[in-house]
Design a protein around this motif. Structure first.
Motif, short mmCIF file in Angstrom:
data_model
loop_
_atom_site.label_atom_id
_atom_site.label_comp_id
_atom_site.label_asym_id
_atom_site.label_seq_id
_atom_site.Cartn_x
_atom_site.Cartn_y
_atom_site.Cartn_z
N ALA A 12 -11.03 -21.67 4.79
CA ALA A 12 -12.04 -21.05 5.65
C ALA A 12 -13.37 -20.85 4.94
O ALA A 12 -14.17 -20.04 5.39
N GLY A 13 -13.63 -21.53 3.86
CA GLY A 13 -14.92 -21.41 3.22
C GLY A 13 -14.84 -20.84 1.82
O GLY A 13 -13.78 -20.80 1.19
N ASP A 14 -15.99 -20.37 1.35
CA ASP A 14 -16.13 -19.91 -0.02
C ASP A 14 -16.34 -18.40 -0.04
O ASP A 14 -17.12 -17.86 0.74
N ALA A 15 -15.64 -17.71 -0.90
CA ALA A 15 -15.79 -16.27 -1.05
C ALA A 15 -16.21 -15.96 -2.49
O ALA A 15 -15.44 -15.42 -3.28
N GLY A 16 -17.40 -16.35 -2.83
CA GLY A 16 -17.88 -16.14 -4.20
C GLY A 16 -17.40 -17.22 -5.13
O GLY A 16 -17.74 -18.38 -5.00
N SER A 26 -12.19 -20.02 -3.24
CA SER A 26 -12.18 -20.38 -1.83
C SER A 26 -11.45 -19.31 -1.02
O SER A 26 -10.51 -18.67 -1.50
N TYR A 27 -11.90 -19.11 0.20
CA TYR A 27 -11.29 -18.11 1.08
C TYR A 27 -10.27 -18.82 1.96
O TYR A 27 -10.60 -19.76 2.67
N ARG A 28 -9.04 -18.38 1.91
CA ARG A 28 -7.95 -18.97 2.67
C ARG A 28 -7.17 -17.87 3.37
O ARG A 28 -6.28 -17.26 2.78
N PRO A 29 -7.49 -17.59 4.65
CA PRO A 29 -6.76 -16.53 5.35
C PRO A 29 -5.30 -16.91 5.56
O PRO A 29 -4.96 -18.05 5.85
N ASP A 30 -4.44 -15.94 5.40
CA ASP A 30 -3.00 -16.12 5.50
C ASP A 30 -2.52 -15.51 6.82
O ASP A 30 -3.03 -14.49 7.26
N ARG A 31 -1.55 -16.13 7.44
CA ARG A 31 -1.00 -15.63 8.71
C ARG A 31 -0.37 -14.26 8.54
O ARG A 31 -0.48 -13.41 9.41
N ASP A 32 0.25 -14.01 7.41
CA ASP A 32 0.93 -12.73 7.19
C ASP A 32 -0.04 -11.62 6.78
O ASP A 32 0.11 -10.47 7.20
N ASP A 33 -1.02 -11.93 5.93
CA ASP A 33 -1.93 -10.91 5.42
C ASP A 33 -3.03 -10.54 6.41
O ASP A 33 -3.41 -9.38 6.49
N ASN A 34 -3.58 -11.52 7.12
CA ASN A 34 -4.71 -11.27 8.01
C ASN A 34 -4.59 -12.12 9.27
O ASN A 34 -5.31 -13.10 9.43
N PRO A 35 -3.70 -11.76 10.20
CA PRO A 35 -3.45 -12.59 11.38
C PRO A 35 -4.66 -12.83 12.28
O PRO A 35 -4.84 -13.95 12.76
N PRO A 36 -5.53 -11.83 12.56
CA PRO A 36 -6.67 -12.12 13.45
C PRO A 36 -7.62 -13.18 12.88
O PRO A 36 -8.08 -14.06 13.61
N VAL A 37 -7.90 -13.09 11.59
CA VAL A 37 -8.79 -14.08 10.97
C VAL A 37 -8.13 -15.45 10.93
O VAL A 37 -8.77 -16.48 11.21
N PHE A 38 -6.84 -15.49 10.63
CA PHE A 38 -6.12 -16.76 10.61
C PHE A 38 -6.16 -17.42 11.99
O PHE A 38 -6.47 -18.61 12.10
#
Length: 78
Positions: A32-36, A39-51
Motif C-alpha cells: 500500500a505504499g511507503d511509510a518512511g 513499505s506499508y503493507r496493511p494486514d487483514r488481521d491487524d487493520n481490517p478497514p485499511v486492508f
C-alpha cells in the motif's frame, strides 16, 4: 496500431492490479505504499478497514483499466 498497443497495455496493467488484489486476498497482506523507511503493507488481521479499502482500490482500478481497454474492441486488432 498505436491504439491497439495502448489497449493491450491497459489490459495488462488491469490484469496486473487484479493479480495483486487476488494475491493479497489470499495472503492477507497488500502492498500500500511507503511509510518512511519501509513499505506499508496493511494486514487483514491487524487493520481490517485499511486492508479492505486497498483491496477494493486494487479491484476497482484493475476493472476500470480493463473495461477502458475493452470499450473499443476493434482497436485490439494488431
Amino acid at each position: 496500431m498505436p491504439r491497439a498497443l495502448g489497449s493491450i497495455i491497459l489490459i495488462l496493467l488491469g490484469a496486473g492490479l487484479l493479480a495483486v488484489a487476488r494475491q493479497g486476498d489470499v495472503a492477507g497482506v497488500l502492498p500500500a505504499g511507503d511509510a518512511g523507511s519501509r513499505s506499508y503493507r496493511p494486514d487483514r488481521d491487524d487493520n481490517p478497514p485499511v486492508f479492505h479499502f486497498f483491496l477494493a482500490l486494487y479491484l476497482v482500478a484493475g476493472l476500470a483499466l480493463g473495461s477502458m481497454a475493452l470499450r473499443y474492441p476493434n482497436h485490439l486488432c494488431v
